[in-house]
Write a protein that holds these residues in place. Structure first.
Motif, PDB file in Angstrom:
ATOM      1  N   ALA A  10      21.142 -15.586  17.924  1.00  0.00           N
ATOM      2  CA  ALA A  10      20.261 -15.206  16.816  1.00  0.00           C
ATOM      3  C   ALA A  10      18.804 -15.479  17.157  1.00  0.00           C
ATOM      4  O   ALA A  10      17.912 -14.685  16.812  1.00  0.00           O
ATOM      5  CB  ALA A  10      20.654 -15.974  15.557  1.00  0.00           C
ATOM      6  N   ALA A  11      18.547 -16.574  17.858  1.00  0.00           N
ATOM      7  CA  ALA A  11      17.174 -16.898  18.253  1.00  0.00           C
ATOM      8  C   ALA A  11      16.625 -15.857  19.219  1.00  0.00           C
ATOM      9  O   ALA A  11      15.467 -15.441  19.114  1.00  0.00           O
ATOM     10  CB  ALA A  11      17.128 -18.285  18.890  1.00  0.00           C
ATOM     11  N   ARG A  12      17.465 -15.419  20.158  1.00  0.00           N
ATOM     12  CA  ARG A  12      17.029 -14.392  21.113  1.00  0.00           C
ATOM     13  C   ARG A  12      16.764 -13.055  20.411  1.00  0.00           C
ATOM     14  O   ARG A  12      15.813 -12.339  20.749  1.00  0.00           O
ATOM     15  CB  ARG A  12      18.071 -14.225  22.220  1.00  0.00           C
ATOM     16  CG  ARG A  12      18.092 -15.370  23.225  1.00  0.00           C
ATOM     17  CD  ARG A  12      18.923 -15.016  24.443  1.00  0.00           C
ATOM     18  NE  ARG A  12      20.333 -14.898  24.118  1.00  0.00           N
ATOM     19  CZ  ARG A  12      21.207 -15.891  24.179  1.00  0.00           C
ATOM     20  NH1 ARG A  12      20.805 -17.097  24.542  1.00  0.00           N
ATOM     21  NH2 ARG A  12      22.483 -15.699  23.889  1.00  0.00           N
ATOM     22  N   LEU A  13      17.617 -12.718  19.426  1.00  0.00           N
ATOM     23  CA  LEU A  13      17.406 -11.481  18.677  1.00  0.00           C
ATOM     24  C   LEU A  13      16.098 -11.535  17.891  1.00  0.00           C
ATOM     25  O   LEU A  13      15.346 -10.551  17.845  1.00  0.00           O
ATOM     26  CB  LEU A  13      18.583 -11.248  17.720  1.00  0.00           C
ATOM     27  CG  LEU A  13      19.909 -10.804  18.359  1.00  0.00           C
ATOM     28  CD1 LEU A  13      21.003 -10.729  17.313  1.00  0.00           C
ATOM     29  CD2 LEU A  13      19.741  -9.439  19.039  1.00  0.00           C
ATOM     30  N   ALA A  14      15.827 -12.669  17.268  1.00  0.00           N
ATOM     31  CA  ALA A  14      14.590 -12.817  16.500  1.00  0.00           C
ATOM     32  C   ALA A  14      13.373 -12.736  17.413  1.00  0.00           C
ATOM     33  O   ALA A  14      12.353 -12.124  17.062  1.00  0.00           O
ATOM     34  CB  ALA A  14      14.603 -14.148  15.756  1.00  0.00           C
ATOM     35  N   GLU A  15      13.475 -13.331  18.600  1.00  0.00           N
ATOM     36  CA  GLU A  15      12.358 -13.269  19.545  1.00  0.00           C
ATOM     37  C   GLU A  15      12.146 -11.839  20.032  1.00  0.00           C
ATOM     38  O   GLU A  15      10.997 -11.391  20.199  1.00  0.00           O
ATOM     39  CB  GLU A  15      12.626 -14.195  20.728  1.00  0.00           C
ATOM     40  CG  GLU A  15      11.441 -14.340  21.665  1.00  0.00           C
ATOM     41  CD  GLU A  15      11.659 -15.386  22.728  1.00  0.00           C
ATOM     42  OE1 GLU A  15      10.747 -15.589  23.554  1.00  0.00           O
ATOM     43  OE2 GLU A  15      12.737 -16.020  22.728  1.00  0.00           O
ATOM     44  N   ALA A  16      13.246 -11.110  20.265  1.00  0.00           N
ATOM     45  CA  ALA A  16      13.135  -9.714  20.678  1.00  0.00           C
ATOM     46  C   ALA A  16      12.494  -8.869  19.575  1.00  0.00           C
ATOM     47  O   ALA A  16      11.664  -7.993  19.840  1.00  0.00           O
ATOM     48  CB  ALA A  16      14.510  -9.163  21.044  1.00  0.00           C
ATOM     49  N   ALA A  17      12.901  -9.135  18.320  1.00  0.00           N
ATOM     50  CA  ALA A  17      12.310  -8.420  17.193  1.00  0.00           C
ATOM     51  C   ALA A  17      10.823  -8.718  17.073  1.00  0.00           C
ATOM     52  O   ALA A  17      10.017  -7.834  16.748  1.00  0.00           O
ATOM     53  CB  ALA A  17      13.030  -8.799  15.901  1.00  0.00           C
ATOM     54  N   ALA A  18      10.449  -9.967  17.355  1.00  0.00           N
ATOM     55  CA  ALA A  18       9.031 -10.343  17.319  1.00  0.00           C
ATOM     56  C   ALA A  18       8.248  -9.591  18.381  1.00  0.00           C
ATOM     57  O   ALA A  18       7.139  -9.093  18.124  1.00  0.00           O
ATOM     58  CB  ALA A  18       8.892 -11.850  17.518  1.00  0.00           C
ATOM     59  N   ALA A  19       8.829  -9.491  19.574  1.00  0.00           N
ATOM     60  CA  ALA A  19       8.156  -8.767  20.657  1.00  0.00           C
ATOM     61  C   ALA A  19       8.005  -7.289  20.312  1.00  0.00           C
ATOM     62  O   ALA A  19       6.945  -6.683  20.559  1.00  0.00           O
ATOM     63  CB  ALA A  19       8.944  -8.930  21.957  1.00  0.00           C
ATOM     64  N   ALA A  20       9.070  -6.687  19.715  1.00  0.00           N
ATOM     65  CA  ALA A  20       9.010  -5.278  19.342  1.00  0.00           C
ATOM     66  C   ALA A  20       7.949  -5.045  18.266  1.00  0.00           C
ATOM     67  O   ALA A  20       7.174  -4.078  18.333  1.00  0.00           O
ATOM     68  CB  ALA A  20      10.377  -4.816  18.843  1.00  0.00           C
ATOM     69  N   ARG A  53       0.534  -5.524   9.143  1.00  0.00           N
ATOM     70  CA  ARG A  53       1.901  -5.787   8.694  1.00  0.00           C
ATOM     71  C   ARG A  53       2.823  -6.060   9.879  1.00  0.00           C
ATOM     72  O   ARG A  53       3.642  -6.990   9.848  1.00  0.00           O
ATOM     73  CB  ARG A  53       2.411  -4.589   7.890  1.00  0.00           C
ATOM     74  CG  ARG A  53       3.845  -4.754   7.384  1.00  0.00           C
ATOM     75  CD  ARG A  53       4.233  -3.596   6.487  1.00  0.00           C
ATOM     76  NE  ARG A  53       4.098  -2.329   7.185  1.00  0.00           N
ATOM     77  CZ  ARG A  53       5.026  -1.853   8.027  1.00  0.00           C
ATOM     78  NH1 ARG A  53       6.131  -2.566   8.274  1.00  0.00           N
ATOM     79  NH2 ARG A  53       4.863  -0.696   8.614  1.00  0.00           N
ATOM     80  N   GLN A  54       2.695  -5.267  10.934  1.00  0.00           N
ATOM     81  CA  GLN A  54       3.536  -5.448  12.117  1.00  0.00           C
ATOM     82  C   GLN A  54       3.264  -6.796  12.791  1.00  0.00           C
ATOM     83  O   GLN A  54       4.180  -7.494  13.233  1.00  0.00           O
ATOM     84  CB  GLN A  54       3.290  -4.314  13.116  1.00  0.00           C
ATOM     85  CG  GLN A  54       3.806  -2.959  12.661  1.00  0.00           C
ATOM     86  CD  GLN A  54       5.326  -2.897  12.593  1.00  0.00           C
ATOM     87  OE1 GLN A  54       6.023  -3.683  13.224  1.00  0.00           O
ATOM     88  NE2 GLN A  54       5.851  -1.965  11.815  1.00  0.00           N
ATOM     89  N   LYS A  55       2.009  -7.168  12.877  1.00  0.00           N
ATOM     90  CA  LYS A  55       1.667  -8.448  13.500  1.00  0.00           C
ATOM     91  C   LYS A  55       2.188  -9.623  12.672  1.00  0.00           C
ATOM     92  O   LYS A  55       2.653 -10.630  13.225  1.00  0.00           O
ATOM     93  CB  LYS A  55       0.150  -8.554  13.696  1.00  0.00           C
ATOM     94  CG  LYS A  55      -0.374  -7.657  14.819  1.00  0.00           C
ATOM     95  CD  LYS A  55      -1.851  -7.823  15.036  1.00  0.00           C
ATOM     96  CE  LYS A  55      -2.332  -6.929  16.182  1.00  0.00           C
ATOM     97  NZ  LYS A  55      -1.742  -7.310  17.485  1.00  0.00           N
ATOM     98  N   ASN A  56       2.116  -9.500  11.354  1.00  0.00           N
ATOM     99  CA  ASN A  56       2.666 -10.560  10.492  1.00  0.00           C
ATOM    100  C   ASN A  56       4.181 -10.649  10.635  1.00  0.00           C
ATOM    101  O   ASN A  56       4.749 -11.753  10.651  1.00  0.00           O
ATOM    102  CB  ASN A  56       2.291 -10.299   9.040  1.00  0.00           C
ATOM    103  CG  ASN A  56       0.823 -10.546   8.768  1.00  0.00           C
ATOM    104  OD1 ASN A  56       0.168 -11.302   9.489  1.00  0.00           O
ATOM    105  ND2 ASN A  56       0.283  -9.924   7.737  1.00  0.00           N
ATOM    106  N   GLU A  57       4.836  -9.499  10.751  1.00  0.00           N
ATOM    107  CA  GLU A  57       6.286  -9.503  10.965  1.00  0.00           C
ATOM    108  C   GLU A  57       6.627 -10.144  12.312  1.00  0.00           C
ATOM    109  O   GLU A  57       7.611 -10.881  12.426  1.00  0.00           O
ATOM    110  CB  GLU A  57       6.828  -8.078  10.905  1.00  0.00           C
ATOM    111  CG  GLU A  57       6.900  -7.497   9.503  1.00  0.00           C
ATOM    112  CD  GLU A  57       7.576  -6.147   9.485  1.00  0.00           C
ATOM    113  OE1 GLU A  57       8.017  -5.691  10.563  1.00  0.00           O
ATOM    114  OE2 GLU A  57       7.658  -5.547   8.403  1.00  0.00           O
ATOM    115  N   ALA A  58       5.815  -9.847  13.317  1.00  0.00           N
ATOM    116  CA  ALA A  58       6.050 -10.446  14.634  1.00  0.00           C
ATOM    117  C   ALA A  58       5.949 -11.966  14.565  1.00  0.00           C
ATOM    118  O   ALA A  58       6.775 -12.689  15.149  1.00  0.00           O
ATOM    119  CB  ALA A  58       5.043  -9.896  15.648  1.00  0.00           C
TER     120      ALA A  58
END
Length: 267
Positions: A10-20, A53-58
């Motif tokens: 889950a941590a890796r998925l969240a980090e990947a989502a942050a990068a995207a 918005r995208q940067k805040n989501e990241a």
């Protein structure tokens, strides 16, 4: 262990989502600049809102990843420390019993028990050192991310990575401290095993001296002296291990210091 793997996934998925999200945010920021240069104020405003918005989501995804990773690290630390503590708890009564009774009274069974505990302690110490090296590697990776974030001007992202770097540093110190404690106990167990062998040799010498001639007695005493030399080596190893175990403290304002250090390196 399955829950630990799920948490890290889950941590890796969240980090990947942050990068995207960060990539999309950078793209929208570029579109904002183009629209501004063309004088398209309304389009530029839309792209600016989308970029923010995208940067805040990241940042939110990255913060979530850091929290989940911190929980997973605490679980891993608890498991590893629990194993080491269990071995120490099992070994401590044996050492107390060893001091209170003659070493030869337990027979070969006790020697086998001590040897088994010695193996477990050495194995636990190696596992603790491996975890310390892993934390140190993660700390270096986090510091590289701090520098990259500072170069891009992402202060909040840099702060999140700084928290992770400091956590990894403290975990590495804790693992090393526990490893030193386990190695010190292992040295005591090794000494106890050697003392048992020496005591048995003494008993055989005393029993045999009644019927042996001087030449055989001299040979036995030479062997006896050699075993004492081996014991001295073990004792010195134990003392070296104990003296190398020092108290490590963490400086104040770690995050600010680390951020300033990375900012200086980033130029």
């Amino acid at each position: 262990m399955v829950d630990l793997q799920n948490a890290r996934g889950a941590a890796r998925l969240a980090e990947a989502a942050a990068a995207a999200a960060a990539i999309v945010g950078d793209a929208r920021e570029g579109e904002f600049r183009v629209a501004s240069q063309k004088g398209n104020t309304e389009v530029a405003r839309i792209h600016a809102e989308n970029a923010i918005r995208q940067k805040n989501e990241a940042i939110n995804f990255l913060r979530m990843s850091a929290r989940v990773e911190a929980v997973a690290a605490r679980v891993q630390s608890a498991v590893t420390m629990g194993k080491a503590t269990g071995f120490l708890a099992e070994t401590s009564p044996l050492l107390s019993c060893r001091r209170s009774r003659p070493a030869s009274s337990g027979g070969g069974g006790k020697e086998r028990v001590f040897t088994e505990h010695l193996f477990n302690l050495k194995l636990a110490a190696k596992e603790l050192k491996r975890n310390a090296k892993k934390c140190d590697k993660e700390k270096k990776a986090a510091k590289a991310k701090i520098k990259k974030a500072i170069q891009k001007g992402n202060t909040e992202v840099a702060r999140i990575h700084a928290e992770n770097a400091i956590r990894q540093k403290n975990e590495a110190i804790n693992f090393l401290r526990m490893s030193a404690s386990v190695e010190a106990v292992a040295a005591r167990v090794q000494t106890a095993v050697t003392m048992g062998k020496v005591t048995k040799s003494m008993a055989r010498v005393v029993k045999s001296m009644e019927s042996m001639n001087l030449e055989k007695i001299s040979a036995l005493m030479d062997k006896f002296e050699h075993q004492f030399e081996t014991l001295d080596v073990q004792t010195r190893q134990m003392e070296d291990t104990m003296s190398s175990t020092t108290t490590l403290t963490t400086p104040q304002n770690q995050m600010d210091t680390l951020l300033q250090e990375m900012a200086d390196e980033a130029g």
